[in-house]
Design a protein around this motif. Structure first.
Motif, PDB file in Angstrom:
ATOM      1  N   ASP A  45      67.866  34.943  67.400  1.00 36.12           N
ATOM      2  CA  ASP A  45      67.414  34.661  66.483  1.00 36.12           C
ATOM      3  C   ASP A  45      66.723  32.899  66.444  1.00 36.12           C
ATOM      4  OD1 ASP A  45      68.113  34.891  63.732  1.00 36.12           O
ATOM      5  OD2 ASP A  45      69.699  34.179  64.108  1.00 36.12           O
ATOM      6  N   ALA A  46      66.263  32.842  66.544  1.00 33.13           N
ATOM      7  CA  ALA A  46      65.198  31.476  66.896  1.00 33.13           C
ATOM      8  C   ALA A  46      63.727  31.213  66.363  1.00 33.13           C
ATOM      9  CB  ALA A  46      65.536  31.011  68.671  1.00 33.13           C
ATOM     10  N   GLY A  47      63.686  32.393  65.453  1.00 38.35           N
ATOM     11  CA  GLY A  47      62.496  32.095  65.075  1.00 38.35           C
ATOM     12  C   GLY A  47      60.876  32.871  65.357  1.00 38.35           C
ATOM     13  N   SER A  48      61.279  33.976  66.543  1.00 33.33           N
ATOM     14  CA  SER A  48      60.320  34.839  67.484  1.00 33.33           C
ATOM     15  C   SER A  48      59.330  34.875  66.684  1.00 33.33           C
ATOM     16  CB  SER A  48      60.617  35.202  68.296  1.00 33.33           C
ATOM     17  OG  SER A  48      59.965  36.044  69.059  1.00 33.33           O
ATOM     18  N   LYS A  49      58.213  34.837  66.924  1.00 31.32           N
ATOM     19  CA  LYS A  49      56.615  34.395  66.697  1.00 31.32           C
ATOM     20  C   LYS A  49      56.918  36.413  66.570  1.00 31.32           C
ATOM     21  CE  LYS A  49      54.690  30.343  66.918  1.00 31.32           C
ATOM     22  NZ  LYS A  49      55.196  29.698  65.236  1.00 31.32           N
ATOM     23  N   TYR A  50      56.737  37.146  67.614  1.00 28.74           N
ATOM     24  CA  TYR A  50      56.839  38.346  68.286  1.00 28.74           C
ATOM     25  C   TYR A  50      55.537  38.588  67.892  1.00 28.74           C
ATOM     26  CZ  TYR A  50      61.290  39.105  67.068  1.00 28.74           C
ATOM     27  OH  TYR A  50      63.050  38.815  66.819  1.00 28.74           O
ATOM     28  N   PHE A  51      53.964  37.372  68.782  1.00 31.76           N
ATOM     29  CA  PHE A  51      53.242  37.635  69.208  1.00 31.76           C
ATOM     30  C   PHE A  51      52.762  39.162  69.741  1.00 31.76           C
ATOM     31  CE2 PHE A  51      49.620  36.377  66.894  1.00 31.76           C
ATOM     32  CZ  PHE A  51      49.585  35.993  66.064  1.00 31.76           C
ATOM     33  N   ARG A  52      53.235  39.092  70.746  1.00 30.77           N
ATOM     34  CA  ARG A  52      54.036  40.118  71.859  1.00 30.77           C
ATOM     35  C   ARG A  52      53.459  41.851  71.899  1.00 30.77           C
ATOM     36  NH1 ARG A  52      54.812  34.927  73.147  1.00 30.77           N
ATOM     37  NH2 ARG A  52      53.778  34.645  74.534  1.00 30.77           N
ATOM     38  N   PRO A  53      55.323  41.557  71.126  1.00 36.96           N
ATOM     39  CA  PRO A  53      55.178  43.617  70.808  1.00 36.96           C
ATOM     40  C   PRO A  53      54.466  44.062  69.459  1.00 36.96           C
ATOM     41  CG  PRO A  53      57.182  42.066  70.471  1.00 36.96           C
ATOM     42  CD  PRO A  53      56.499  40.833  70.621  1.00 36.96           C
ATOM     43  N   LEU A  54      53.333  43.105  68.777  1.00 35.66           N
ATOM     44  CA  LEU A  54      52.819  42.854  67.804  1.00 35.66           C
ATOM     45  C   LEU A  54      51.341  43.416  68.224  1.00 35.66           C
ATOM     46  CD1 LEU A  54      51.804  42.800  64.649  1.00 35.66           C
ATOM     47  CD2 LEU A  54      50.997  40.243  64.669  1.00 35.66           C
ATOM     48  N   THR A  55      50.801  42.839  70.105  1.00 34.71           N
ATOM     49  CA  THR A  55      50.113  43.087  70.063  1.00 34.71           C
ATOM     50  C   THR A  55      50.162  44.887  71.032  1.00 34.71           C
ATOM     51  OG1 THR A  55      49.522  40.840  71.083  1.00 34.71           O
ATOM     52  CG2 THR A  55      48.754  42.854  72.328  1.00 34.71           C
ATOM     53  N   ILE A  56      51.162  45.220  71.313  1.00 34.48           N
ATOM     54  CA  ILE A  56      52.081  46.496  71.091  1.00 34.48           C
ATOM     55  C   ILE A  56      51.284  47.326  70.770  1.00 34.48           C
ATOM     56  CG2 ILE A  56      53.911  47.739  72.439  1.00 34.48           C
ATOM     57  CD1 ILE A  56      54.984  45.688  74.272  1.00 34.48           C
ATOM     58  N   PHE A  57      51.872  47.201  69.014  1.00 36.08           N
ATOM     59  CA  PHE A  57      51.286  47.973  68.215  1.00 36.08           C
ATOM     60  C   PHE A  57      50.447  48.575  67.594  1.00 36.08           C
ATOM     61  CE2 PHE A  57      56.057  46.211  66.622  1.00 36.08           C
ATOM     62  CZ  PHE A  57      56.864  47.172  67.664  1.00 36.08           C
ATOM     63  N   GLY A  58      49.872  46.892  68.315  1.00 32.38           N
ATOM     64  CA  GLY A  58      48.117  47.315  67.667  1.00 32.38           C
ATOM     65  C   GLY A  58      47.586  47.230  69.066  1.00 32.38           C
ATOM     66  N   CYS A  59      47.913  47.897  70.283  1.00 34.27           N
ATOM     67  CA  CYS A  59      47.028  48.823  71.295  1.00 34.27           C
ATOM     68  C   CYS A  59      47.542  50.105  70.712  1.00 34.27           C
ATOM     69  CB  CYS A  59      46.845  47.949  72.349  1.00 34.27           C
ATOM     70  SG  CYS A  59      46.447  46.165  73.259  1.00 34.27           S
ATOM     71  N   TYR A  60      48.132  50.684  70.596  1.00 38.37           N
ATOM     72  CA  TYR A  60      49.083  52.061  70.114  1.00 38.37           C
ATOM     73  C   TYR A  60      48.412  52.814  69.040  1.00 38.37           C
ATOM     74  CZ  TYR A  60      51.808  55.759  69.241  1.00 38.37           C
ATOM     75  OH  TYR A  60      52.080  57.511  69.331  1.00 38.37           O
ATOM     76  N   ARG A  61      47.815  51.393  68.506  1.00 37.52           N
ATOM     77  CA  ARG A  61      47.509  52.331  66.423  1.00 37.52           C
ATOM     78  C   ARG A  61      46.007  52.938  66.873  1.00 37.52           C
ATOM     79  NH1 ARG A  61      49.739  50.692  61.779  1.00 37.52           N
ATOM     80  NH2 ARG A  61      52.044  52.579  62.556  1.00 37.52           N
ATOM     81  N   ALA A  62      45.151  51.235  68.378  1.00 41.74           N
ATOM     82  CA  ALA A  62      44.069  51.351  67.882  1.00 41.74           C
ATOM     83  C   ALA A  62      43.442  52.609  68.791  1.00 41.74           C
ATOM     84  CB  ALA A  62      43.893  50.067  69.108  1.00 41.74           C
ATOM     85  N   GLN A  63      44.467  52.660  69.595  1.00 35.48           N
ATOM     86  CA  GLN A  63      43.820  54.112  70.506  1.00 35.48           C
ATOM     87  C   GLN A  63      44.324  55.619  69.717  1.00 35.48           C
ATOM     88  OE1 GLN A  63      45.711  55.046  74.688  1.00 35.48           O
ATOM     89  NE2 GLN A  63      44.058  54.633  75.649  1.00 35.48           N
ATOM     90  N   LYS A  64      45.922  55.673  69.646  1.00 36.80           N
ATOM     91  CA  LYS A  64      46.808  56.680  69.119  1.00 36.80           C
ATOM     92  C   LYS A  64      46.422  57.295  67.302  1.00 36.80           C
ATOM     93  CE  LYS A  64      48.815  56.546  73.563  1.00 36.80           C
ATOM     94  NZ  LYS A  64      48.385  57.525  74.693  1.00 36.80           N
TER      95      LYS A  64
END
Length: 309
Positions: A45-64
């Motif tokens: 609960d430290a204000g994560s930027k979540y760029f890594r999960p965001l990359t996962i979501f982006g790669c999934y949507r771009a391909q599938k």
């Protein structure tokens, strides 16, 4: 989630997915050991930027395309767990008392509890994907690569290295985690190189942001300078032999550190140009390897802007 990242997540259309990710993480924490639960709540609960999960979501949507399925949300949650495991260890190694404006786990609870919590996080991450051999292989490889990269980066401190050496370090340190993001999303190797490049871009933007005095993306500018870590601006600055000699000293004085810092500031335009090239290469990988690269092109642009704020 910090305000900058929340705006990016909203623009890319992943707010519902990010809420699902956070729900999964905090459900895990709620069911974890009562002994370590306060540490986990503090860390996650430290204000994560979540760029890594965001990359996962982006790669999934771009391909599938389409909605992000639950198994990918789970993979993203475990990736975020592995990332936080490394942050706890990095903070202890760097003697960092604060991260994202609050005390680090070891500063709050002590070194031993923090180290034990880091192991607990990794173990529970593997347990969470125990039924998925693909994810287990990726996470095992990631943890090994991160360990090797951290040791190599520490061994190569205060060495007269260059930009190619920085690319190797950044590619294994941050790049390996973003490679894993891409492969978790696509379940193949299609976007692995894209992941490595956007990880290097993120790493370099962090380096430049630290020198500019911007809010760090996760690194520590003063600690890196003190410890002789090869950042991108440092790799460029030490092309000057006089600065290189200072950088390679075991214990440079405050005045010498200031000289190195000024030389790094002077090379920021060159660092920015190098990041522009990495961003261009990442976009090319997205365009040739996906049918609908739009979300990944936007992600590269947002990442690139992080050092320009």
């Amino acid at each position: 989630m910090d305000t900058v990242t929340r705006g990016i997540v909203a623009d890319l259309g992943f707010l519902p997915e990010m809420d699902r990710l956070r729900d999964r993480l905090f459900a895990w924490i709620a069911e974890s050991s009562a002994e370590l639960r306060p540490l986990l709540e503090w860390q996650f609960d430290a204000g994560s930027k979540y760029f890594r999960p965001l990359t996962i979501f982006g790669c999934y949507r771009a391909q599938k395309g389409g909605e992000i399925p639950d198994n990918v949300i789970r993979s993203a949650a475990v990736l975020e767990m592995m990332h936080n495991m490394t942050l706890v260890i990095d903070d202890i190694l760097d003697l960092s008392d604060e991260r994202r404006g609050k005390p680090t786990m070891h500063a709050k609870f002590g070194n031993l509890p923090a180290l034990m919590a880091s192991g607990f996080i990794a173990a529970d991450g593997f347990a969470m994907v125990a039924d998925d051999a693909h994810d287990i292989r990726l996470f095992a490889d990631l943890v090994k690569r991160l360990g090797v990269a951290e040791c190599a980066q520490w061994r190569l401190r205060r060495q007269p290295l260059g930009v190619k050496d920085w690319e190797m370090i950044a590619g294994e340190d941050t790049g390996s985690m973003f490679e894993t993001c891409a492969c978790l999303a696509t379940r193949d190797e299609t976007l692995r190189k894209f992941g490595r490049l956007i990880g290097m871009l993120y790493h370099g933007c962090d380096d430049v942001g630290d020198v500019k005095g911007l809010e760090s993306l996760g690194g520590g500018g003063e600690e890196d300078l003190r410890d002789g870590i090869l950042t991108l601006p440092a790799a460029l600055a030490i092309e000057d032999k006089a600065i290189c000699d200072l950088f390679c000293k075991d214990a440079p004085s405050d005045g010498e550190l200031q000289r190195i810092s000024k030389a790094m500031i002077a090379r920021l335009p060159d660092a920015e140009a190098h990041l522009d090239q990495i961003a261009s290469d990442a976009k090319w990988e997205a365009q040739v390897n996906t049918g609908d690269p739009g979300v990944l092109l936007e992600l590269v642009d947002y990442t690139r802007e992080l050092s320009r704020r």
